[in-house]
Scaffold this active site. Structure first.
Site, PDB file in Angstrom:
ATOM      1  N   GLU A  85     -11.144  -7.874  10.166  1.00 46.80           N
ATOM      2  CA  GLU A  85     -10.074  -8.653  10.622  1.00 46.80           C
ATOM      3  C   GLU A  85      -8.953  -7.915  11.123  1.00 46.80           C
ATOM      4  O   GLU A  85      -8.530  -6.647  10.954  1.00 46.80           O
ATOM      5  CB  GLU A  85      -9.464  -9.106   9.092  1.00 46.80           C
ATOM      6  CG  GLU A  85      -8.406 -10.116   9.044  1.00 46.80           C
ATOM      7  CD  GLU A  85      -8.183 -10.561   7.749  1.00 46.80           C
ATOM      8  OE1 GLU A  85      -6.938 -10.722   7.473  1.00 46.80           O
ATOM      9  OE2 GLU A  85      -9.049 -10.667   6.486  1.00 46.80           O
ATOM     10  N   ASP A 132      -4.805  -8.637  11.850  1.00 46.54           N
ATOM     11  CA  ASP A 132      -3.690  -9.533  11.324  1.00 46.54           C
ATOM     12  C   ASP A 132      -2.317  -9.146  12.057  1.00 46.54           C
ATOM     13  O   ASP A 132      -1.968  -7.959  12.171  1.00 46.54           O
ATOM     14  CB  ASP A 132      -3.406  -9.096   9.600  1.00 46.54           C
ATOM     15  CG  ASP A 132      -4.443  -9.451   9.010  1.00 46.54           C
ATOM     16  OD1 ASP A 132      -5.434 -10.343   9.329  1.00 46.54           O
ATOM     17  OD2 ASP A 132      -4.946  -8.832   7.851  1.00 46.54           O
ATOM     18  N   GLU A 158       1.222 -10.821  10.718  1.00 49.07           N
ATOM     19  CA  GLU A 158       1.902 -11.397   9.354  1.00 49.07           C
ATOM     20  C   GLU A 158       3.458 -11.266   9.720  1.00 49.07           C
ATOM     21  O   GLU A 158       3.944 -10.092   9.648  1.00 49.07           O
ATOM     22  CB  GLU A 158       1.580 -10.830   8.057  1.00 49.07           C
ATOM     23  CG  GLU A 158       0.074 -10.877   7.913  1.00 49.07           C
ATOM     24  CD  GLU A 158      -0.127 -10.457   6.513  1.00 49.07           C
ATOM     25  OE1 GLU A 158      -0.927 -11.217   5.645  1.00 49.07           O
ATOM     26  OE2 GLU A 158      -0.140  -9.227   6.319  1.00 49.07           O
ATOM     27  N   THR A 171       1.092  -5.352  10.848  1.00 46.21           N
ATOM     28  CA  THR A 171       0.040  -5.630  11.464  1.00 46.21           C
ATOM     29  C   THR A 171      -1.080  -4.676  10.358  1.00 46.21           C
ATOM     30  O   THR A 171      -0.499  -3.880   9.708  1.00 46.21           O
ATOM     31  CB  THR A 171      -0.094  -4.991  12.847  1.00 46.21           C
ATOM     32  OG1 THR A 171       0.482  -3.720  12.849  1.00 46.21           O
ATOM     33  CG2 THR A 171       0.746  -5.736  13.809  1.00 46.21           C
ATOM     34  N   ASN A 172      -2.340  -5.334  10.719  1.00 43.83           N
ATOM     35  CA  ASN A 172      -3.262  -4.653   9.531  1.00 43.83           C
ATOM     36  C   ASN A 172      -4.512  -4.996  10.422  1.00 43.83           C
ATOM     37  O   ASN A 172      -4.792  -5.829  11.120  1.00 43.83           O
ATOM     38  CB  ASN A 172      -3.409  -5.348   8.449  1.00 43.83           C
ATOM     39  CG  ASN A 172      -3.819  -4.481   7.133  1.00 43.83           C
ATOM     40  OD1 ASN A 172      -4.399  -3.248   7.631  1.00 43.83           O
ATOM     41  ND2 ASN A 172      -3.889  -4.975   5.837  1.00 43.83           N
ATOM     42  N   ASN A 217      -5.946  -1.876   4.005  1.00 41.42           N
ATOM     43  CA  ASN A 217      -4.921  -0.876   3.627  1.00 41.42           C
ATOM     44  C   ASN A 217      -4.392  -0.216   5.123  1.00 41.42           C
ATOM     45  O   ASN A 217      -4.098   1.209   4.930  1.00 41.42           O
ATOM     46  CB  ASN A 217      -5.508   0.141   2.592  1.00 41.42           C
ATOM     47  CG  ASN A 217      -5.472  -0.692   1.176  1.00 41.42           C
ATOM     48  OD1 ASN A 217      -4.751  -1.680   1.112  1.00 41.42           O
ATOM     49  ND2 ASN A 217      -6.644  -0.286   0.628  1.00 41.42           N
ATOM     50  N   GLU A 252      -1.889  -0.793   7.105  1.00 41.81           N
ATOM     51  CA  GLU A 252      -0.600  -1.694   7.470  1.00 41.81           C
ATOM     52  C   GLU A 252       0.279  -0.852   8.222  1.00 41.81           C
ATOM     53  O   GLU A 252       0.730   0.239   7.916  1.00 41.81           O
ATOM     54  CB  GLU A 252       0.393  -2.092   6.125  1.00 41.81           C
ATOM     55  CG  GLU A 252      -0.570  -3.174   5.388  1.00 41.81           C
ATOM     56  CD  GLU A 252      -1.434  -2.343   4.130  1.00 41.81           C
ATOM     57  OE1 GLU A 252      -1.291  -1.139   4.462  1.00 41.81           O
ATOM     58  OE2 GLU A 252      -1.788  -2.809   3.397  1.00 41.81           O
ATOM     59  N   ASP A 275       6.288 -13.129  -3.835  1.00 37.58           N
ATOM     60  CA  ASP A 275       6.212 -11.908  -4.664  1.00 37.58           C
ATOM     61  C   ASP A 275       6.064 -10.614  -4.068  1.00 37.58           C
ATOM     62  O   ASP A 275       6.067  -9.447  -4.768  1.00 37.58           O
ATOM     63  CB  ASP A 275       4.590 -12.074  -5.425  1.00 37.58           C
ATOM     64  CG  ASP A 275       3.680 -12.495  -4.568  1.00 37.58           C
ATOM     65  OD1 ASP A 275       3.765 -12.797  -3.528  1.00 37.58           O
ATOM     66  OD2 ASP A 275       2.313 -12.067  -4.940  1.00 37.58           O
ATOM     67  N   GLY A 297       9.961  -6.424  -0.508  1.00 39.76           N
ATOM     68  CA  GLY A 297       9.248  -6.101  -1.708  1.00 39.76           C
ATOM     69  C   GLY A 297       9.021  -7.135  -2.941  1.00 39.76           C
ATOM     70  O   GLY A 297       8.554  -6.682  -3.865  1.00 39.76           O
ATOM     71  N   ARG A 356       0.733   6.768  -1.019  1.00 42.39           N
ATOM     72  CA  ARG A 356      -0.456   5.935  -1.007  1.00 42.39           C
ATOM     73  C   ARG A 356      -1.649   6.893  -0.419  1.00 42.39           C
ATOM     74  O   ARG A 356      -2.761   6.733  -1.154  1.00 42.39           O
ATOM     75  CB  ARG A 356      -0.076   4.745  -0.157  1.00 42.39           C
ATOM     76  CG  ARG A 356       0.397   3.906  -0.273  1.00 42.39           C
ATOM     77  CD  ARG A 356       0.488   2.614   0.559  1.00 42.39           C
ATOM     78  NE  ARG A 356      -0.605   1.948   0.530  1.00 42.39           N
ATOM     79  CZ  ARG A 356      -0.992   1.152   1.585  1.00 42.39           C
ATOM     80  NH1 ARG A 356       0.222   0.873   2.679  1.00 42.39           N
ATOM     81  NH2 ARG A 356      -2.032   0.425   1.537  1.00 42.39           N
TER      82      ARG A 356
END
Length: 298
Positions: free
Chosen positions: A104, A106, A108, A122-123, A131, A133, A197, A202, A285
């Site tokens: 995928e 992305d 967004e 983007t991802n 993960n 991003e 959400d 955030g 992360r």
């Protein structure tokens, strides 16, 4: 079965335009209903001539998808994002294959309160793992006019472009042991939905439904890519959509295998001036830097 590299209302010889395509991508527009179909909430679609509008209210968002799937090439849509207070909303434009191990790419677009900038996330998913991003602010107001958003995909790189300016490159690093998306046909999709959400600050700023309906507008739908019939196995599509001694496709030409000097400068400018978040630099992360981050130049 012959490969159909270009889907358009006109049949045009790609060879006549390959020089232009190598530089800026072959610009071939088509009406929405020739390439796409609504996926859900058809009552939230508004057609105004060549412009399609998707509405989001407190009952539903809306989305559409391409009628065909593709492997390699370039897809572009011009979008005018939600005007005014768009906090909590997400407008997405993406390519994706099917199944849990999907690939995928992305875009967004994360709405914001009036006067605050839209953010673009983007991802990249490979074999079901995302993960990756990155977030940036745009250098223009994307709500006042239409702008072009594109994904270029070949066997060497995936490039995200805004008005033909590259904002992200995901390079093929299979020689470093990093999986690369090159074996699954992908559909092209867009949607608008409520994501308060997480989408705005955030999730601290919620959607204000008194401003509904939230409207994203679309025009100039372009797909210049290798169409993959559903009846053909993925491995066979990968062969069909790759250049060989018998055929050459523009997306395999050396000039689009990597960014040129001007594009490299553009990407560095975007990253230096507009990048807000990069997963490669998020040590909370990722205490161990992801392998591709060590080798990607950008």
């Amino acid at each position: 079965m012959a490969v159909v590299p270009v889907l358009s209302k006109a049949s045009v010889s790609l060879g006549l335009f390959v020089g232009l395509a190598l530089l800026v991508g072959l610009v071939m527009g088509a009406r929405f209903d020739e390439l796409y179909q609504p996926s859900w909430a058809m009552d939230h679609f508004v057609y105004e001539g060549e412009v399609l509008k998707l509405k989001l209210d407190n009952s539903s968002g809306a989305g559409f998808g391409s009628k065909s799937k593709y492997m390699f090439g370039k897809v572009t849509i011009q979008i005018k994002l939600v005007e005014g207070d768009s906090a909590g909303t997400v407008t997405a434009f993406y390519m994706s294959s099917d199944g849990p191990n999907h690939n995928e790419f992305d875009f967004e677009f994360l709405g914001n309160t009036t006067g605050e900038p839209y953010l673009v996330q983007t991802n990249v998913y490979v074999n079901g793992v995302g993960n990756r991003e990155q977030r940036l602010g745009l250098w223009f107001d994307p709500t006042t006019d239409f702008h072009s958003y594109s994904v270029l995909w070949n066997q060497r790189q995936v490039v995200f472009l805004v008005d033909e300016t590259p904002i992200r490159v995901h390079t093929n690093l299979e020689h470093r042991g990093v999986p690369y998306p090159k074996d699954q046909p992908m559909g092209v999709y867009s949607s608008i939905w409520n994501a308060d959400d997480w989408a705005t600050q955030g999730g601290r700023v919620k959607t204000d439904w008194t401003h509904a309906p939230f409207v994203a507008s679309y025009r100039n739908f372009e797909i210049n890519a290798c169409e993959c019939p559903a009846t053909v196995a993925a491995a066979d599509n990968a062969k069909r959509c790759s250049s060989s001694a018998e055929r050459r496709y523009w997306w395999d030409e050396p000039m689009v295998s990597e960014l040129n000097l001007h594009q490299n400068h553009q990407l560095k400018w975007v990253r230096a001036n507009h990048m807000i978040y990069d997963y490669c630099k998020d040590t909370a992360r990722f205490p161990v830097i992801p392998v591709e981050c060590e080798h990607h130049r950008h």
